[in-house]
Design an enzyme around this catalytic site. Structure first.
Site, mmCIF file in Angstrom:
data_model
loop_
_atom_site.group_PDB
_atom_site.id
_atom_site.type_symbol
_atom_site.label_atom_id
_atom_site.label_comp_id
_atom_site.label_asym_id
_atom_site.label_seq_id
_atom_site.Cartn_x
_atom_site.Cartn_y
_atom_site.Cartn_z
ATOM 1 C CB SER A 1 5.646 -6.246 8.274
ATOM 2 O OG SER A 1 4.907 -5.061 8.346
ATOM 3 N NE ARG B 1 -2.341 -0.584 3.637
ATOM 4 C CZ ARG B 1 -2.788 0.148 4.659
ATOM 5 N NH1 ARG B 1 -3.886 0.853 4.534
ATOM 6 N NH2 ARG B 1 -2.130 0.180 5.793
ATOM 7 C CG ASP C 1 3.503 -5.565 10.898
ATOM 8 O OD1 ASP C 1 4.562 -5.726 11.537
ATOM 9 O OD2 ASP C 1 2.814 -6.513 10.499
#
Length: 923
Positions: free
Chosen positions: A610, A549, A664
């Site tokens: 992440s 994203r 994350d």
């Protein structure tokens, strides 16, 4: 007068609909723990949770207490679908007065019958006998009992002429077992008549076998089980005999009086008392009132007294007395005989309405009773008899319709197709009974389609089936427990995991032990959480799985607003070269900026990455290892931010200002910290799992400085990679681990995270199938396929109500697995065990974290918030609750709240960048 009497015995359809509704209401009352005692339809749990599947085999003893006899049977099942059981039986007549005597005498007599039966019978095929010397016994006890286990039932009340003392309120199974244990093998005499050719049976050791009472049921349940054969389960049974009753397989979670919540349980309705609260008063005739007043229990069992064959002859007798008084019948005959209770039996009624010889047979029967009927009398008597019988059949059909509609509603089915087992004097003796049963129930419950199955061999065979199924389920339960035992964690196991996590945390923080720690405890260089003053526009990148994203995050006094675009990362790029991966990421950034008309702007950028990294600065982090299916080459050991900058240069994109790289978990903590200043822990439980928390700088040996705090990215997914968790790693976990792209790595993550739970479940199902605990051992080639059982199925399967079982079967059909109802129940248990273990292990790790924070700060009680994200935590129906409950047990001195993150990996990355910019500007 005749027409008035006939009308009173005829019930309009609209009144039957009302009656059906009242019965459903009373059924719901009976099932509810709060209203059970007020219900007239008792809805008693039987603890029978399965019907025969055809694999049952062995010798099973049955003793059935009848109206004036004790019936003993020895049933041999061959595992052939229960199509050809071998049965031998003997009937013992009860001595005069025993039904009203002492309870001990009754049970001693039953035990004597069992002993004598065993002494005089032999098994035709000992090769099918049960192992050991214990012969299981099923006890058919046709009275209202409060059952708390299959082999434990307290008598609530006697009926049918029994009133033995010392039994009501006591466990009748224990009374029978005690009486059997007192018996001398071969002792005890009872008057009897033989119905078996076998004599002189002994067990293989030459001794009489030890008899163990395994199950108690009433005759209705026995009928249901008798009518169940392989491929044709029977889920409803009705007995239309001297008494009347019905049982059915209810959704277990609806049976609040029992603790069982999975699958289905047979419920004994005891509907004979329906109407005792007055709901049937408007259809009760004066004839019914007379019968009730002359009974031994006036005001009770009003429904049964309208339909039971014990009473139908009496209803006809009182109707004829009324008509005689009204000069409508027997006007020229002496009718004093009609005043004798019991002179007109149900058999007389059946003979009158079933004859094919016109009025000749009716006249003969009435003359036999002592009447001198005219031809007109014979016709009118026949009309009354037909009306009484027709009403009894109609009322049975109405009760059945209530049960069928209830089953359809609680299973949320548009159409219910069900087999109904039926037996009893009324069913067998009245030719129109089944026709009326079918037509009326169809009118009242058009959504239900029934097939009526006549009971073969009475309830005795069904009792053997109950006993056989109970033993099969017990054996299966032992095997299931053996398979699942390694996955069930004790409190001691969880305490040890918590202690090991704490130990590995200390090793990860230590300068000299950091390199060998399985929990890496990586410094993030994030030393502050948001304070609410952050403002401006920031770019955020989020890479943590198959989707990537790009976000534009705007911080203002009004709050946070975001725009984002999702881009897919194909497997070829995930597992290709590092250069291709980062080129793809930059292409996505350029695409986003062009869509947002931002190509000329240079905004601070926070990058959520992440994967395990060794962070050497807020904007510099070395990739330690790939996880989550990534394996892009030439990346491990290199600075991730630099790889992104180099890709931007290759793409000639100069507008990237990367100020912070976070994972994350840190992003989640920061995002939740913006809403709750007490949030100092981040937790991810989704495709992967990780945690971070604010540690005292003085404890972080891998970074210079002692002042303040720093967020530590634990990378706890690797916990156990050094072998410290080997004791709780099961064979299923080892199999799953070997099949991954990183065997031996991220072992804690493989016990907890969503990426692996479905595979663990699949491995368990394979073992259960091999042990013939699932799918009856049938070949399931689709189950051999890796990842055929995604973790999202666990959330569907573990829904807390019984409807999930239908969804389980739909899932299994999607996987081309032919699953029975029992398979679905077992499947849910497997999923529950696997997800519970994952939640408990996660809680044990978190307990180590919160206890360390509490001790760091010298607090007796810590109050703290955990920011949490991840699909497993958010979407699984039980995971969050199990985690929180376990954490409370393991860390009682910590008051921990959980705050769900709203886009932590996106919003959190921007907040880290904003906090960094704020700190750099000296604000």
């Amino acid at each position: 007068q005749i027409q008035r009497a006939l009308r009173s015995l005829s019930i309009p359809l609209e009144r039957l609909h009302i009656m059906k509704g009242h019965m459903i209401q009373d059924m719901c009352k009976g099932l509810s723990r709060e209203t059970h005692t007020q219900a007239k339809v008792r809805m008693l749990p039987t603890y029978i949770c399965s019907t025969p599947n055809g694999t049952e085999k062995g010798n099973f003893l049955v003793v059935e207490l009848c109206q004036s006899q004790v019936r003993t049977l020895l049933v041999t099942l061959y595992g052939d679908g229960n199509l050809s059981p071998q049965m031998m039986y003997k009937i013992f007549d009860m001595p005069e007065g025993i039904r009203q005597g002492e309870g001990e005498a009754l049970f001693d007599f039953i035990a004597q019958c069992v002993t004598q039966f065993l002494a005089e019978t032999t098994s035709p095929d000992n090769s099918n006998g049960n192992s050991g010397e214990c012969l299981p016994l099923g006890f058919v006890f046709p009275f209202t009992c409060k059952q708390t286990q299959l082999d434990k039932a307290e008598l609530i009340s006697w009926s049918k002429g029994f009133s033995c003392s010392g039994v009501v309120g006591n466990d009748v199974v224990q009374l029978l077992q005690s009486a059997i244990n007192k018996q001398d093998p071969g002792g005890g005499e009872a008057s009897s008549r033989w119905l078996s050719p076998w004599k002189g049976w002994k067990s293989s050791a030459g001794q009489h076998p030890r008899v163990q009472v395994v199950a108690l049921m009433n005759d209705t349940v026995g009928t249901m089980m008798t009518c169940s054969t392989e491929g044709r389960p029977c889920e409803v049974a009705m007995v239309a005999d001297k008494g009347s009753n019905c049982c059915f397989m209810a959704e277990a979670y609806m049976v609040e009086m029992a603790e069982e919540t999975s699958g289905r349980m047979c419920v004994n309705t005891e509907w004979g008392c329906f109407g005792d609260d007055g709901t049937l008063n408007d259809i009760i005739t004066p004839f019914d009132e007379c019968v009730d007043q002359e009974s031994y229990n006036p005001g009770e069992k009003r429904f049964e007294k309208m339909v039971g064959t014990l009473y139908l002859g009496e209803i006809v007798r009182h109707a004829l007395l009324y008509l005689n008084n009204e000069k409508a019948v027997f006007t020229e005959s002496n009718t004093s005989v009609l005043k004798e209770k019991g002179i007109f039996t149900t058999q007389h009624v059946l003979d009158i309405i079933n004859n094919e010889d016109g009025m000749v047979e009716v006249k003969r029967i009435l003359e036999f009773i002592g009447l001198q009927p005219s031809e007109r009398d014979c016709g009118r008597v026949q009309q009354i008899c037909r009306a009484v019988m027709g009403r009894a059949a109609t009322l049975h059909a109405t009760g059945l319709a209530a049960i069928l509609s209830y089953m359809c509603q609680t299973r949320e089915m548009e159409q219910l197709m069900v087999n109904v087992g039926v037996e009893g004097e009324l069913y067998e003796g009245y030719p129109r009974f089944e026709e009326i049963l079918h037509s009326v129930s169809r009118l009242l419950s058009p959504e239900c389609s029934t097939t009526f199955l006549p009971s073969r061999d009475g309830s005795g065979r069904g009792a053997a089936m109950v006993t056989a199924v109970a033993l099969r389920m017990q054996a299966q339960r032992r095997q299931v427990n053996e398979v699942l035992a390694p996955l069930r964690l004790t409190r001691a196991d969880l305490d040890q995991v918590q202690a090991l996590m704490r130990q590995e945390m200390e090793r990860g923080l230590g300068k000299s032990t950091h390199a060998s720690a399985s929990v890496r405890m990586l410094p993030t260089y994030v030393c502050h959480t948001p304070d609410g003053t952050e403002q401006g526009d920031y770019l955020a990148l989020d890479l943590g799985g198959t989707n990537f994203r790009v976000l534009l995050v705007r911080l203002s006094e009004e709050g946070i607003s975001m725009l984002n675009e999702i881009y897919v990362i194909p497997p070829s790029i995930m597992q290709g070269s590092g250069e291709a991966l980062f080129d793809h990421i930059v292409d996505c950034i350029i695409n986003f900026q062009m869509k947002q008309n931002m190509m000329m702007q240079t905004l601070p950028l926070g990058f959520t990455f992440s994967f395990p990294c060794q962070q050497v600065g807020l904007d510099k982090a070395l990739l330690l290892t790939w996880t989550k299916g990534f394996s892009a080459s030439n990346c491990v050991g290199r600075d991730v931010v630099q790889l992104l900058r180099e890709a931007a240069e290759r793409k000639q994109h100069a507008g990237l200002q990367v100020v912070a790289l976070v994972n994350d978990t840190v992003g989640t903590m920061m995002a939740c910290g913006y809403d709750d200043p007490k949030c100092e822990i981040g937790l991810i439980v989704g495709t992967g799992t990780n945690a971070c928390y604010m540690e005292e700088m003085k404890n972080v040996g891998t970074v210079e400085g002692d002042q303040g705090r720093m967020c530590i990215n634990m990378e706890w997914g690797g916990f156990g990679d050094n072998g410290c968790l080997d004791r709780i790693f099961t064979d299923f976990d080892k199999t799953v681990d070997k099949s991954t792209i990183n065997p031996g790595k991220q072992r804690f993550e493989k016990l907890v995270s969503g990426m692996y739970l479905g595979e663990i479940v699949r491995q368990i199902l394979l073992v259960m199938k091999e042990k013939q605990l699932l799918f009856q051992g049938r070949a399931c080639t689709k189950l051999q396929t890796k990842n055929i059982f995604p973790t999202k199925f666990l959330s569907t399967i573990e829904l807390s109500n019984g409807l999930a079982l239908r969804q389980i079967r739909a899932i299994l059909q999607e996987l081309e697995l032919d699953a029975s109802f029992e398979d679905s129940v077992l499947m849910r248990e497997v999923c529950q065990v696997v997800s519970l273990r994952a939640a408990q292990l996660c809680a044990a790790g978190l307990a180590a974290v919160v206890e360390k924070i509490r001790e760091n700060r010298g607090l007796n009680q810590l109050s703290c918030t955990v920011g949490v994200d991840g699909t497993l935590y958010k979407l699984h129906p039980c995971f969050s609750k199990n985690l929180q409950n376990t954490l409370k047990e393991l860390a009682p001195n910590c008051d921990i709240s959980f705050l769900l993150s709203e886009d932590g990996s996106g919003k959190g990355a921007a907040l880290v960048a904003a906090v960094a910019c704020r700190a750099a500007s000296g604000q």
